[in-house]
Design a protein around this motif. Structure first.
Motif, mmCIF file in Angstrom:
data_model
loop_
_atom_site.group_PDB
_atom_site.id
_atom_site.type_symbol
_atom_site.label_atom_id
_atom_site.label_comp_id
_atom_site.label_asym_id
_atom_site.label_seq_id
_atom_site.Cartn_x
_atom_site.Cartn_y
_atom_site.Cartn_z
ATOM 1 N N MET A 1 37.957 42.117 37.350
ATOM 2 C CA MET A 1 38.045 41.946 37.969
ATOM 3 C C MET A 1 37.864 43.624 39.731
ATOM 4 S SD MET A 1 39.807 38.881 38.821
ATOM 5 C CE MET A 1 40.367 39.897 41.024
ATOM 6 N N ASP A 2 37.613 44.254 38.944
ATOM 7 C CA ASP A 2 37.645 45.335 39.981
ATOM 8 C C ASP A 2 36.078 45.682 39.900
ATOM 9 O OD1 ASP A 2 40.310 46.868 39.392
ATOM 10 O OD2 ASP A 2 39.944 47.717 38.391
ATOM 11 N N THR B 1 41.877 33.257 39.706
ATOM 12 C CA THR B 1 41.840 33.985 40.881
ATOM 13 C C THR B 1 41.047 34.121 42.162
ATOM 14 O OG1 THR B 1 43.363 35.669 39.455
ATOM 15 C CG2 THR B 1 42.749 36.236 41.463
ATOM 16 N N VAL B 2 39.770 34.350 41.516
ATOM 17 C CA VAL B 2 38.279 34.277 42.537
ATOM 18 C C VAL B 2 38.679 32.919 42.907
ATOM 19 C CG1 VAL B 2 37.869 36.324 41.192
ATOM 20 C CG2 VAL B 2 37.066 33.382 40.885
ATOM 21 N N GLU C 1 42.600 33.157 45.354
ATOM 22 C CA GLU C 1 42.720 33.663 45.990
ATOM 23 C C GLU C 1 41.411 34.469 47.101
ATOM 24 O OE1 GLU C 1 44.633 36.806 44.674
ATOM 25 O OE2 GLU C 1 46.453 35.210 43.086
ATOM 26 N N TRP C 2 40.094 34.317 46.855
ATOM 27 C CA TRP C 2 39.537 34.935 47.353
ATOM 28 C C TRP C 2 38.550 34.111 48.035
ATOM 29 C CZ3 TRP C 2 36.585 38.461 43.351
ATOM 30 C CH2 TRP C 2 37.409 39.686 43.191
ATOM 31 N N ASP D 1 41.220 42.852 33.850
ATOM 32 C CA ASP D 1 41.359 43.823 35.659
ATOM 33 C C ASP D 1 40.219 44.678 35.522
ATOM 34 O OD1 ASP D 1 44.154 43.497 35.009
ATOM 35 O OD2 ASP D 1 44.629 44.960 33.968
ATOM 36 N N LEU E 1 34.340 43.093 40.384
ATOM 37 C CA LEU E 1 33.712 41.693 41.253
ATOM 38 C C LEU E 1 34.122 42.078 42.903
ATOM 39 C CD1 LEU E 1 34.603 38.803 38.939
ATOM 40 C CD2 LEU E 1 32.444 39.844 39.743
ATOM 41 N N THR E 2 35.280 43.199 42.671
ATOM 42 C CA THR E 2 35.775 42.852 44.012
ATOM 43 C C THR E 2 34.888 44.151 44.467
ATOM 44 O OG1 THR E 2 38.200 43.164 43.806
ATOM 45 C CG2 THR E 2 37.844 44.438 45.592
ATOM 46 N N GLN E 3 34.098 44.833 44.274
ATOM 47 C CA GLN E 3 32.791 45.279 45.007
ATOM 48 C C GLN E 3 32.003 44.930 44.868
ATOM 49 O OE1 GLN E 3 32.453 48.975 42.536
ATOM 50 N NE2 GLN E 3 34.281 49.198 41.516
ATOM 51 N N CYS F 1 36.586 32.318 46.173
ATOM 52 C CA CYS F 1 34.971 32.163 45.810
ATOM 53 C C CYS F 1 34.293 30.736 45.196
ATOM 54 C CB CYS F 1 34.986 33.338 44.932
ATOM 55 S SG CYS F 1 33.771 33.705 44.048
ATOM 56 N N GLU G 1 31.724 41.488 45.685
ATOM 57 C CA GLU G 1 32.196 40.451 46.166
ATOM 58 C C GLU G 1 31.463 38.705 46.377
ATOM 59 O OE1 GLU G 1 31.911 41.972 50.063
ATOM 60 O OE2 GLU G 1 33.783 42.686 49.866
#
Length: 174
Positions: free
Chosen positions: A24-25, A53-54, A57-58, A21, A27-29, A60, A31
């Motif tokens: 992921m937080d 996930t990345v 969903e993203w 988690d 990596l969200t920042q 990446c 990008e």
């Protein structure tokens, strides 16, 4: 040895989720367009669910390292997230993909200091990679039990500190 023993405890499963988690937080920042990962071994944080996930969903792109013993070198290769089908010269699972240039790399840490110095397995592969790719954001991932005091680790001239080290309970910024 302590890390391997700890890996088989219920606390390790909770730590895996917490660190997942936290990463992921971050990596969200950040990008990332291409995320450099590693194949987990010896009780390291397992980034495979995160990779899935990345990627799915993203959108990446993913990459795994390929290490050479002679000459000593490490570069990243494009990876589709599937089970690796080959090993690098150090015997670590990797991909046969084309060369890739990640903008963010997750770096496993056997140990680390609050200042971002990393203890690995002694080959210097990640340090060499970071030295020739200073534009890459290198984020350490470690377990809390791997934190050591600066006095216990004497960085060498070739060592490069990480920008950030994430653990299951904290973030350590260099």
């Amino acid at each position: 040895r302590a890390r391997l023993d700890w890996t088989n405890t219920p606390a390790a499963a909770l730590a895996q989720t917490a660190l997942h988690d936290r990463v992921m937080d971050v990596l969200t920042q950040l990008e990332p367009e291409c995320l450099g990962l590693y194949w987990p071994m010896k009780g390291e944080f397992n980034p495979m669910a995160l990779a899935s996930t990345v990627h799915s969903e993203w959108g990446c792109r993913l990459a795994l390292p390929y290490a050479r013993k002679t000459p000593v070198d490490m570069h990243f290769r494009a990876w589709d997230g599937s089970e690796p089908t080959c090993q690098d010269e150090c015997g670590i699972p990797t991909t046969q993909g084309k060369p890739a240039h990640p903008d963010v790399v997750l770096v496993p840490c056997v140990g680390f200091t609050a200042e971002g110095w990393r203890l690995g397995y002694g080959g210097g592969y990640f340090d060499r990679f970071m030295a020739i790719n200073p534009d890459i954001t290198a984020v350490g991932v470690a377990w809390d039990l791997g934190r050591i005091e600066r006095s216990e680790l004497a960085p060498q001239t070739h060592d490069i500190p990480l920008v950030l080290v994430l653990t299951e309970s904290n973030s350590w910024s260099a």
